[in-house]
Every structure is written in structure tokens, then in C-alpha cells.
Scaffold this motif. Sequence first.
Motif, PDB file in Angstrom:
ATOM      1  N   THR A  67       0.833  -1.209   0.000  1.00  0.00           N
ATOM      2  CA  THR A  67       0.000   0.000   0.000  1.00  0.00           C
ATOM      3  C   THR A  67       0.863   1.253   0.000  1.00  0.00           C
ATOM      4  N   ALA A  68       1.938   1.261   0.788  1.00  0.00           N
ATOM      5  CA  ALA A  68       2.814   2.427   0.867  1.00  0.00           C
ATOM      6  C   ALA A  68       3.520   2.703  -0.453  1.00  0.00           C
ATOM      7  N   ARG A  69       3.648   1.700  -1.310  1.00  0.00           N
ATOM      8  CA  ARG A  69       4.321   1.875  -2.603  1.00  0.00           C
ATOM      9  C   ARG A  69       3.386   2.413  -3.685  1.00  0.00           C
ATOM     10  N   ARG A  70       2.111   2.445  -3.450  1.00  0.00           N
ATOM     11  CA  ARG A  70       1.159   2.694  -4.539  1.00  0.00           C
ATOM     12  C   ARG A  70       1.129   4.129  -5.047  1.00  0.00           C
ATOM     13  N   MET A  71       1.752   5.043  -4.341  1.00  0.00           N
ATOM     14  CA  MET A  71       1.814   6.412  -4.839  1.00  0.00           C
ATOM     15  C   MET A  71       3.115   6.692  -5.579  1.00  0.00           C
ATOM     16  N   GLU A  72       4.000   5.702  -5.679  1.00  0.00           N
ATOM     17  CA  GLU A  72       5.245   5.880  -6.422  1.00  0.00           C
ATOM     18  C   GLU A  72       4.930   6.123  -7.898  1.00  0.00           C
ATOM     19  N   GLY A  73       5.572   7.136  -8.489  1.00  0.00           N
ATOM     20  CA  GLY A  73       5.356   7.423  -9.894  1.00  0.00           C
ATOM     21  C   GLY A  73       3.978   7.956 -10.204  1.00  0.00           C
ATOM     22  N   PHE A  74       3.369   8.659  -9.241  1.00  0.00           N
ATOM     23  CA  PHE A  74       2.037   9.222  -9.467  1.00  0.00           C
ATOM     24  C   PHE A  74       2.088  10.182 -10.656  1.00  0.00           C
ATOM     25  N   PRO A  75       0.996  10.315 -11.436  1.00  0.00           N
ATOM     26  CA  PRO A  75       1.019  11.152 -12.637  1.00  0.00           C
ATOM     27  C   PRO A  75       1.563  12.552 -12.362  1.00  0.00           C
ATOM     28  N   PRO A  76       2.295  13.142 -13.325  1.00  0.00           N
ATOM     29  CA  PRO A  76       2.882  14.472 -13.148  1.00  0.00           C
ATOM     30  C   PRO A  76       1.818  15.536 -12.878  1.00  0.00           C
ATOM     31  N   GLY A  77       2.261  16.573 -12.184  1.00  0.00           N
ATOM     32  CA  GLY A  77       1.376  17.698 -11.906  1.00  0.00           C
ATOM     33  C   GLY A  77       0.862  17.736 -10.489  1.00  0.00           C
TER      34      GLY A  77
END
Length: 510
Positions: A67-77
Motif C-alpha cells: 500500500t505504501a508503494r502505490r503512490m510511487e510514480g504518481f502522474p505528473p502535476g
Amino acid sequence: MLTTGVVSAASVGPDGACNGTAGSRCTRIAPVILAGGSGTRLWPVSRENYPKQLIDVVGSDSLLQATARRMEGFPPGWNVDAAPIIVCGEEHRFVIAEQLHENGVEARLIVEPARRDTAPALTLAASLACADGDDAILIVMPADHSIADVRALQGALECAARHAEQGAIATLGVPPTRPDTGFGYIRIGAELPDGGHVIDGFVEKPAEEIAAQYVAAGTYWWNSGIFIVRAHVWLDTLQRLQPDMHAACERAFANGHTEGAYFRPLEDAFLSTSANSIDYAVMERLGDADTSSGAVPTGVVVRLDAGWSDLGSWDAVWAAMEKDACGNAGRGRVAFEGAVSSYAHSEGRLVACVGTNNVVVVETADAVLVVDRSHVQDVKGLVARIKAQHAPEADAHRKVRRPWGFYDSIDRGERFQVKRIVVTPGAKLSLQLHHHRAEHWVVVRGTALVTRGDEQFLLSENESTFIPLGTRHRLENPGKVPLEIIEVQSGTYLGEDDIVRFNDSYGRCS
């Protein structure tokens, strides 16, 4: 580590501030992970003291780590906080911090003095997110769910975050693949131009025939339990809809204190609030709330097609895993012979399933579960019965983790217990005594620094000592390798609650 998205016309500085130009978004996003559940339906792997979010049932990471990894590489902006906010219980805080540290994630932990469900937990997280005067969008995720397609999840979250920017409270809905009676359902309303639907209502765990009608209608989605909302929008809405809960949580946060990486709300204030979920406390009341005291935000649901599962049963674990040609799935040392649609889980010993059909077999060091897949929801009732009998298997594994390491209960009898104790380098147990037992320690690896009464001395491998009943004592590892000892306890009572602590490095003294 978690990464921060940027747009071509804006950048995020080394301090995390958004250095954007006109037209760039760079809205701050604060990931929030709710990690206070117990997960009794995945017994015997999940226990009260080591629940399912801490175990690795579908991958190499625990569910919390995934779960803690799921925001890695979130879309730009978007300016995503590198340190997620984790809300957890006292009994799990050390293991959670250790697991996240293993993954290189330095989180901000809020330690609840007791469970009060998800609405108070989110309120504490929103207060922490607003503490620096900023107003982040909270992406609130349970710690114990499975997502097969993280990029698809992030796409749905970005759509929901755009609605949250405009003041809505958004959630993710999963189009149902079967008439499941174990999930809550969201009735979707009018479609919105930039994606998502207005929430038209909620239904809690319908009967099977009603669930079948929902699936056929196509206008009901499973409630994922993932929420996206601005911190101040949540706090303002809770104040209007649940003023007593808001006041209690506000007082608990304002009078709380920080201990290292942990934030502790004021216990009395937090315990004065009722237990309630995000759904019941707020989401289900958005449509019929009294707006005379202010505008109530719109509830929005965004479609999630990402291989989501709440892993609410062993059958759900089986469904989330890769299977052989006969529909069997396994983990650990397992073997199938003539088996069909079965699941086997081994924590050590070989588990062999021969000619089984739709059966779940789960082996741990101290318990074995065998259950028909059509009856996996009954495991929760079984655990309640085991707990009522005061059996230790309901709460803890044979191997119990502590902030200083772990112990494994190897053997026990009427007046004795044998433990293998492993202390990590530099760690130490509390200074303590026992009223009902004496202890014999034998060092089998490493070096032990022993405090016994007024004495302090070192023990090397193959050396031993005796701790008489009622004597203050402490065990420390001054070395650079794990310290391993064999402890033999003897006495009239051998329970873990026969510990009087005088000094402790981990805040466990009364």
C-alpha cells in the motif's frame, strides 16, 4: 521512496514546495494509510497482535508495504508527500515502522489509544495534514487491500483528486464481477463531464438475490473503502454532520504530543468519541444533510478497474493469486495431487492436498485451518469462539515480535515454558521483574549484557545465568550480531501480563 510528480511548466523544490507558473497544478497530496484493522477472517496467519496488513499473503511485500508503494510514480502535476500518514494501534506501531523502514519509507505515525473505526482515524490524519497551515488532498487507503494494476489505480485516483480539488468528497467504486454479499455497494447517479458519477446512495452487504439484481442492473459498484478529499473539507463536513466526534477528535489532536516518529492524541478525549466508519459518519449522509449551516460537499464515485480485492477471506486470497491448470493456488511448501480449485498455505511444514475440491488449507507453527471455500466467511465466528475460550492462538502467533526483536515459544507445560529469544544488535528489553516465575538464560549466539538486581555482567556463548522470582533484571545486546538465548521459565503463572516494567526504551512503562 515515494516520488513527486511535476509538470513541464512547474517544479517542486528540494523543500517540497511547488515552484509553479500560472496554469500549473502542483496541488499537494498527502497519502493516508489506515492500518488499525484486525483481519480475523485470514486466521490463523492473521492474528489480533499481528493482523493481515502486516503479512505477505499475495506477494513478497506485506499488504502494508505494498500500500505504501502505490503512490510511487504518481502522474505528473501533483506534489505528493514523500512521508505518508499512517494511523495505527499501539500494539502494531513498532512492526509498522520497521516494515516501512525496510522499504525506505519514513512515515508519520498516528498511534490511536484504542480503535474507533475509520472516521475518527481519518479526522486525526486530516488534522495532522493541516497542522502546517497547508490544505492537502488526502488519498485515504486501507492498509490491507490488494491491487493488481497500480497504474490503473493511480489513474482513478487522479480523476478523483480533480474532483476533490473542487471541494467534493470522492471514493472509488469497483464494478462487481459477481453477486458478492460481503461488500457494501454504491448506487451510481448522473455521469459527470470529467469522469466519475454523483453518488446516488449506499447499500450495506445485501442478501444474495439482491446482490444479483445489483450486478445485473450495472448501476451498483462495490465500495472500495478508498477516499479522496481535501483535509479541510473533511473536517468542516464532519463538524456539521458529526459535531460531537469532531469536537472530541479536535481536542485529542490539539492536546496530543509527539514521541519521535509517533504522534499520540490525548487519550481521554479520543476515547470519548463514538466508533464510526467514514461511510456511516459522513458519506451516507451527504445527500440528505441539513445545509442551513453551510454547503455540504458533493459525493463523487470514480470507477476503479485495477484488480482490486479487500482480501476479506481465504477465498478472496485464492481468487487474487495465479493458479495452475486445475485452479489450485498455493504459498510456501505446498503440493497438489488430483486437487481442483483448492488453496494451500504453508508457514513451514509441507502441506499436501490430494483429491481435494474447493478446499482451503492453512498451516502455521501452532494451528492448522481446513475449510471449504464456500464457508470461509465462517472463520470469523470460529476465531470469536477460540477467543472466548481464552486460547492463545486467537491473539498471537507462537513467534511474537517485539520492538527489540522476537521470541518463539518452543515448548510449555503446567509449570514451565521454553522460549527462544532473539535481540537485535543495540536493542534491550525493559528493566522488569516477575511475581510468579523465575528464569534461566542460556546464550547460544552473540553476547548478552545482563542486569540482575544490583549486578551487571556479560555472558558469552554457552554461558548461562539464573533470574530468581521477584528480581529486577534486563537483557541487552551490546554486540553487532543478533543475540540469541534459550529461556526456561518456571513458576505458578507464566502469562505475559506478569511483567512489571521500571524502565523501557520503547515507551511501554505505565
